[in-house]
Design a protein around this motif. Structure first.
Motif: not given
Length: 233
Positions: A200-217
């Motif tokens: 679902n959207q909430e579960e995908k958001q977890i992975w989206n946040c991890k990817a966003a953190e990695a992209m920021g770094a």
């Protein structure tokens, strides 16, 4: 009646030139020898002019010529039959030569077609070789370019992080392999895709946040890297 019919046929052939414009004729080979007429036709043709001069019509001419021929002796018919026989022999010789020429023409045509097919086949093979050569050159050039690019890559340059799906895929792959020993690669990939779609959207958001953190770094590291490269040059 048979002689009359033959004469009328002869007369019709003689008059074909006059009626050519009004009739549709099958196209004939002008080089083909013309079949000679019979002894009776030779006689009829000879008598025709004289009988027409006596104001006889076509039917009368045919009837008179037929009767005269029927009543003639073998000796009287002899000259016409001799000429007819000679003409027929000449016709047979001409037909033999005509058929031989036709056979030669057919043979030459077949030979030309075979040579043309051979030429086309050789040309096709040459084009295929050129195509293969061009493809090999393109492939070699591409490989050299990729190799050069790999050689020019700075090992210290930060690597672009994985997307949210790739992060999910990496973790899910390990659990699926553990749960399904011996699973093949295509089935494994399909199962990962299905599981990703089931989130679902909430579960995908977890992975989206991890990817966003990695992209920021990654962006911070890349910025520092670019500064160090600029300072070195």
């Amino acid at each position: 009646m048979e002689l009359l019919e033959q004469y009328l046929q002869f007369k019709q052939e003689a008059d074909q030139g006059e009626n050519k414009k009004n009739k549709t004729k099958k196209e004939k080979d002008p080089m083909k020898p013309k079949q000679p007429v019979s002894a009776f036709f030779l006689f009829s043709n000879e008598r025709r002019a004289a009988l027409l001069a006596e104001n006889k019509n076509v039917l009368e001419v045919a009837k008179i010529a037929g009767e005269e021929w029927k009543n003639m002796t073998e000796k009287q018919k002899g000259p016409y039959e001799k000429i007819a026989k000679k003409n027929k022999e000449k016709y047979m010789q001409e037909m033999e030569a005509y058929k031989q020429n036709k056979d030669e023409e057919a043979m030459n045509l077949k030979k030309e077609e075979e040579e043309l097919m051979k030429f086309q086949k050789q040309e096709a093979l040459q084009l295929l070789k050129k195509k293969e050569k061009t493809e090999n050159i393109i492939k070699k050039t591409k490989e050299q370019r990729q190799k050069k690019q790999q050689q020019n890559v700075d090992p210290n340059k930060p690597k672009k992080p994985a997307s949210s799906f790739l992060l999910f895929s990496k973790e899910t792959r390990q659990s699926l392999v553990h749960e399904n020993p011996g699973i093949n690669s295509s089935t494994l990939t399909a199962m990962i895709s299905v599981k990703w779609k089931e989130l679902n959207q909430e579960e995908k958001q977890i992975w989206n946040c991890k990817a966003a953190e990695a992209m920021g770094a990654y962006k911070k590291e890349l910025e520092e890297y670019n500064k160090s490269v600029a300072a070195a040059t």
